[in-house]
Design an enzyme around this catalytic site. Sequence first.
Site, PDB file in Angstrom:
ATOM      1  N   ASP A  84       0.856  -1.187   0.000  1.00  0.00           N
ATOM      2  CA  ASP A  84       0.000   0.000   0.000  1.00  0.00           C
ATOM      3  C   ASP A  84       0.892   1.237   0.000  1.00  0.00           C
ATOM      4  OD1 ASP A  84       1.070   0.249   2.541  1.00  0.00           O
ATOM      5  OD2 ASP A  84      -0.839   0.273   3.599  1.00  0.00           O
ATOM      6  N   ASP A 125       1.359   4.696   2.368  1.00  0.00           N
ATOM      7  CA  ASP A 125       0.961   5.294   3.653  1.00  0.00           C
ATOM      8  C   ASP A 125       1.320   6.780   3.683  1.00  0.00           C
ATOM      9  OD1 ASP A 125       0.416   2.627   5.167  1.00  0.00           O
ATOM     10  OD2 ASP A 125       2.440   2.355   4.389  1.00  0.00           O
ATOM     11  N   ASP A 165      -3.341   4.455   2.697  1.00  0.00           N
ATOM     12  CA  ASP A 165      -3.712   4.824   4.066  1.00  0.00           C
ATOM     13  C   ASP A 165      -3.443   6.309   4.272  1.00  0.00           C
ATOM     14  OD1 ASP A 165      -4.288   2.177   4.628  1.00  0.00           O
ATOM     15  OD2 ASP A 165      -2.420   1.787   5.707  1.00  0.00           O
TER      16      ASP A 165
END
Length: 387
Positions: free
Chosen positions: A205, A207, A311
């Site tokens: 992902d 962040d 995120d």
Amino acid sequence: SNSPLPPPVVTISQYACQRRSTLNNRNKIFTDALEILAENFEFNENESAYVAFARATSLLKSLPYTISKMAALDGLPCFGDQTRAIIEEILEDGVSSKVDDLLCDEKYKARKLFTSVFGVGLKTADKWYGQGFRTLEAVKASKDLKFTKMQKAGFLYYEDINNAVTRPEAEAVAQIIETIVHNYAPDAIVTLTGGFRRGKETGHDVDFLISCPETMDENFLRKIVNKLDFRGLLLYYDMVEATFEKRKLSSQKYDAMDHFQKCFLILKLNKALVKNRVLSMSSVSAARPTDEGAEPEVKTQIKDWKAIRVDLVIVPTQQFAYALLGWTGSRQFERDLRRYTNHEKSMILDNHGLYDRKKKIFLNAKTEEEIFAHLDLEYIEPWERNA
Ligand code: 8DG
Ligand code: MN
Ligand code: MN
């Protein structure tokens, strides 16, 4: 008596936060095996074995040399009978039979497969396994199973999400987020954190911390998400509101949770955006074709976007250094940092601050360097935290 001084002994700390672990892992043949076994202990909720294997793995990642014989482990912390036995087997045979067996194990394979779906944790994976499911196709085709909104998104974007995010993709996402954030709050700071901050070239992902003055509008994150939606870039989101029980000081164990407002997203990243960024950064950008005089565009089935997990964490400026330290990772680095803080300094560290149990005060810090200094630790750069 005048006995000669013994040769200086370089002792290696049992704590990852007192070691420098770059991405140049010279013991990958061992750490790959130990990591698989560690993960299986975690699946089986065998906490002590998990911790032992995770610590041994992490220590090997910090060594500036490759282990080539068992004697090389002498004097090193973090190794017990079980981890030694695995290393010995790999030294002798090149592989670990325990790992080979595990990779063929039905339950392990199902757990790995099912938890590779965004939104599926161990509990759900074990439930499906217990009901006899072995493939994602069978799970998806089931008429009895109910899926959460998160799992539905997980299945829908499965391939993209399980294809690692590259650095150019992370940078393209960063530019999108920054533009939107600065449109609402010109002085908010967007910081890329997690694995990419540690220098990794890929991640599962992307962040980001968004640091804001304490007086920031509480709908700020919602506005950012709405804007992403308005621009057609939002595939999924899960908003987590800030919780105000400021600190749970009793908690001695590292859990990744903190009390910041955050949002877990899946964004629709235009592939052309990534390519163009790569092109415009290189000297061949002038060679880019133009649209003028081109053939009429043929609509094809080729998908021109990639689903990316992102995120976003909203962090008050005052707590920014602690949040940055917590979100940079790695997981093992963070665990050892908290363990060291507890056991060696009688303090408590989390993503919000540092509490001195003896002096009964919270210690402020503007930078990560100041936090390391509070802890009497040598500063470890983000790219040296790949523990
Ligand atoms: P990757 O994505 O490149 O695969 O690895 P990563 O960037 O190191 O892992 P991550 O799962 O994205 O987490 C980054 C760091 O953030 C990690 O040290 C754990 C920490 N973290 C918190 N709070 C939370 C939280 O609420 N959820 C998650 N997933 N991670 C958190 O401090
Ligand atoms: Mn990450
Ligand atoms: Mn993350």
